[in-house]
Design a protein around this motif. Structure first.
Motif, PDB file in Angstrom:
ATOM      1  N   THR A   1       2.675  92.369  75.452  1.00 49.21           N
ATOM      2  CA  THR A   1       2.000  91.080  75.554  1.00 49.21           C
ATOM      3  C   THR A   1       1.065  91.130  76.756  1.00 49.21           C
ATOM      4  O   THR A   1       1.508  91.450  77.869  1.00 49.21           O
ATOM      5  CB  THR A   1       3.012  89.933  75.770  1.00 49.21           C
ATOM      6  OG1 THR A   1       3.960  89.940  74.707  1.00 49.21           O
ATOM      7  CG2 THR A   1       2.305  88.583  75.817  1.00 49.21           C
TER       8      THR A   1
ATOM      9  N   SER B   1       3.783  82.378  86.438  1.00 44.49           N
ATOM     10  CA  SER B   1       4.885  81.489  86.034  1.00 44.49           C
ATOM     11  C   SER B   1       5.050  80.356  87.055  1.00 44.49           C
ATOM     12  O   SER B   1       6.004  79.587  86.982  1.00 44.49           O
ATOM     13  CB  SER B   1       6.192  82.270  85.914  1.00 44.49           C
ATOM     14  OG  SER B   1       6.737  82.532  87.191  1.00 44.49           O
TER      15      SER B   1
ATOM     16  N   LYS C   1       5.399  83.068  77.475  1.00 44.48           N
ATOM     17  CA  LYS C   1       5.871  83.445  76.131  1.00 44.48           C
ATOM     18  C   LYS C   1       5.440  84.872  75.821  1.00 44.48           C
ATOM     19  O   LYS C   1       4.270  85.202  75.914  1.00 44.48           O
ATOM     20  CB  LYS C   1       5.255  82.509  75.090  1.00 44.48           C
ATOM     21  CG  LYS C   1       5.867  81.116  75.061  1.00 44.48           C
ATOM     22  CD  LYS C   1       6.719  80.930  73.796  1.00 44.48           C
ATOM     23  CE  LYS C   1       7.367  79.556  73.715  1.00 44.48           C
ATOM     24  NZ  LYS C   1       8.269  79.264  74.845  1.00 44.48           N
TER      25      LYS C   1
ATOM     26  N   ASN D   1       5.217  88.126  72.994  1.00 48.20           N
ATOM     27  CA  ASN D   1       4.977  88.246  71.549  1.00 48.20           C
ATOM     28  C   ASN D   1       6.252  88.447  70.743  1.00 48.20           C
ATOM     29  O   ASN D   1       6.270  88.224  69.541  1.00 48.20           O
ATOM     30  CB  ASN D   1       4.010  89.401  71.266  1.00 48.20           C
ATOM     31  CG  ASN D   1       2.596  89.061  71.718  1.00 48.20           C
ATOM     32  OD1 ASN D   1       2.223  87.878  71.759  1.00 48.20           O
ATOM     33  ND2 ASN D   1       1.817  90.061  72.072  1.00 48.20           N
TER      34      ASN D   1
ATOM     35  N   GLY E   1       8.905  86.717  71.213  1.00 44.89           N
ATOM     36  CA  GLY E   1       9.632  85.452  71.209  1.00 44.89           C
ATOM     37  C   GLY E   1      10.406  85.185  72.491  1.00 44.89           C
ATOM     38  O   GLY E   1      10.858  84.064  72.727  1.00 44.89           O
ATOM     39  N   SER E   2      10.574  86.217  73.327  1.00 45.22           N
ATOM     40  CA  SER E   2      11.308  86.010  74.583  1.00 45.22           C
ATOM     41  C   SER E   2      10.393  85.370  75.629  1.00 45.22           C
ATOM     42  O   SER E   2       9.199  85.185  75.401  1.00 45.22           O
ATOM     43  CB  SER E   2      11.868  87.344  75.093  1.00 45.22           C
ATOM     44  OG  SER E   2      10.803  88.233  75.372  1.00 45.22           O
ATOM     45  N   GLU E   3      10.963  85.011  76.769  1.00 42.03           N
ATOM     46  CA  GLU E   3      10.203  84.404  77.855  1.00 42.03           C
ATOM     47  C   GLU E   3      10.353  85.226  79.129  1.00 42.03           C
ATOM     48  O   GLU E   3      11.343  85.933  79.300  1.00 42.03           O
ATOM     49  CB  GLU E   3      10.713  82.978  78.123  1.00 42.03           C
ATOM     50  CG  GLU E   3      10.366  81.982  77.036  1.00 42.03           C
ATOM     51  CD  GLU E   3      10.718  80.552  77.433  1.00 42.03           C
ATOM     52  OE1 GLU E   3      11.555  80.382  78.350  1.00 42.03           O
ATOM     53  OE2 GLU E   3      10.149  79.623  76.839  1.00 42.03           O
ATOM     54  N   ARG E   4       9.382  85.105  80.001  1.00 38.18           N
ATOM     55  CA  ARG E   4       9.464  85.778  81.299  1.00 38.18           C
ATOM     56  C   ARG E   4       9.050  84.827  82.414  1.00 38.18           C
ATOM     57  O   ARG E   4       7.984  84.200  82.344  1.00 38.18           O
ATOM     58  CB  ARG E   4       8.508  86.986  81.361  1.00 38.18           C
ATOM     59  CG  ARG E   4       8.873  88.167  80.514  1.00 38.18           C
ATOM     60  CD  ARG E   4      10.134  88.860  80.988  1.00 38.18           C
ATOM     61  NE  ARG E   4      10.450  90.007  80.131  1.00 38.18           N
ATOM     62  CZ  ARG E   4      10.961  89.925  78.897  1.00 38.18           C
ATOM     63  NH1 ARG E   4      11.235  88.738  78.376  1.00 38.18           N
ATOM     64  NH2 ARG E   4      11.212  91.007  78.192  1.00 38.18           N
TER      65      ARG E   4
END
Ligand code: MN
Length: 423
Positions: free
Chosen positions: A319, A373, A381, A383, A385-388
């Motif tokens: 991503t 962030s 978000k 690609n 589906g997880s988050e960072r």
């Protein structure tokens, strides 16, 4: 430099893919090896590496200017000791041999010892890094950090527009792209905690930076002016200044960065010369208040280099999380070097000076997770589906950069580093 070397119309007899960073107008230098052969100097051209050691041995390079040991070498340092004029000419000569204007190398029967597919060689750290300095020269980055940690109304400290702020880092932990790192451990004290704690860093971050490497400078006691700066800079690389934010917050008062930074900084393998970057120079920002005379400069000293950062989770697609540009720097490389030496500090061959985090003006152009962030309050978000909020174990952080103008692309390749769990 011969005008020909950067000529946009020049072509190579080697087939160069349209999106290649390593065009005939680039000719970046690196250290590589193949099979069980010793390390040697190469230049990247399209999907190939040209072995300058073999090129020298076969008589294509100036026998009076160089010796075999300049090219069969662990690092570029010995070559860089020859200085700007010699290396500019070397790049010109190699580019000519690779161009359609010259048949000598094209018709050689020795391509098997001269040219290697770039994905089949092993790259190595290009320079033995002398001293390492990290600046803090992006206004957007300094303003974002000041807004988050201090006072939005006084985000920049009073010295920031007078001094290219920097600190001395540690050169021994500068590593090559591809080398994995372990999440660092250390002390930290979350804001609401009574006592400090010890353990794996929870807020691991990258910093998107460019670094330049120097030729031998002047002896102790003398200064390099902004006018002279380019004579003392060989070229640039992509630079990821890994940062442990929770360790940093607890340790940095009052003397600045220490263990939050020195566990690793990653660089890309190819040194793109200042000569190759010349066509991509652009004006910098207006500097107000007026700087001291030793920081004044003339001509364009900012460089239009598109930069991007991706995160690739262990199992999942990349991503792109930031797109920035080196042209956003408030303080340029010439001012950084002039400031570094104004007190008489000496500069040696292969000193490395990193720009500081390169953030642009918009939230999608920030150069660290801390900013992207917004201190963890706005997760990104991915690609998959997880988050960072910050960097996870087994994430690979990849930075890429290239300049483009008049149909000519001059790029840096990438600096890519995978994070393993803490030991
Ligand atoms: Mn930094």
């Amino acid at each position: 430099m011969s005008n020909k070397t950067n000529d946009p119309s020049r072509k190579s007899w080697i087939d160069i893919p349209a999106d290649s960073d390593f065009t005939i107008q680039n000719i970046p230098f690196g250290i590589f090896s193949y099979a069980d052969k010793p390390k040697r100097v190469g230049v990247a051209i399209g999907d190939f590496v040209l072995d300058l050691s073999a090129l020298y041995d076969l008589g294509y390079l100036d026998i009076n200017a160089f010796s075999h040991d300049h090219f069969e070498a662990e690092y570029l340092n010995q070559l860089m000791k020859l200085g700007k004029t010699a290396l500019t000419k070397l790049r010109d000569d190699v580019a000519y041999l690779l161009s359609t204007e010259c048949d000598d190398l094209k018709l050689s029967t020795k391509h098997n010892i001269l040219l290697f597919p770039i994905d089949q060689v092993q790259m190595h750290l290009p320079v033995k890094v002398g001293d390492y300095t990290d600046f803090y020269s992006s206004e957007d980055h300094a303003r974002n950090v000041g807004t988050m940690f201090r006072d939005p109304n006084n985000a920049l400290l009073p010295n920031w527009k007078h001094i290219p702020v920097g600190y001395h880092g540690r050169s021994s932990s500068i590593i090559l792209s591809g080398q994995e790192i372990h999440r660092p451990k250390g002390q930290m004290k979350p804001k609401d905690a009574e006592q400090p704690s010890f353990g794996p860093c929870k807020l691991l971050d990258f910093e998107l930076e460019m670094a330049f490497v120097t030729f031998d400078g002047k002896p102790l006691g003398q200064s390099i002016s902004t006018e002279e700066a380019e004579e003392y800079i060989f070229g640039m690389m992509l630079f990821n200044d890994w940062s442990a934010r929770d360790i940093q917050t607890w340790e940095y008062v009052p003397l600045g960065p220490f263990l939050a930074k020195n566990f690793a900084s990653s660089v890309s393998p190819w040194v793109v010369t200042m000569d190759a970057l010349e066509p991509f120079k652009v004006p910098g920002p207006i500097q107000e208040p007026k700087v001291f005379p030793y920081l004044e400069y003339s001509g364009n000293k900012n460089i239009d280099i598109n930069l991007e950062v991706s995160i690739q989770p262990e199992k999942g697609p990349e991503t792109v999380i930031s797109k920035s540009n080196y042209k956003h720097m408030y303080w340029n490389y010439a001012q950084q070097l002039a400031h570094h030496t104004i007190n008489g500090c000496n500069i040696n061959v292969a000193d490395m000076m990193a720009s500081g985090t390169i953030s642009g003006p918009t939230p999608d152009s920030y150069g660290s997770m801390l900013e992207l962030s917004w201190r963890g309050t706005k997760p990104l978000k991915m690609n998959d589906g997880s988050e960072r909020k910050f960097i996870h174990d087994l994430d690979t952080v990849i930075m890429r950069g290239h300049a483009e103008k008049d149909g000519v692309r001059v790029g840096f390749g990438e600096v890519s580093t995978k994070v393993l769990p803490a030991i």
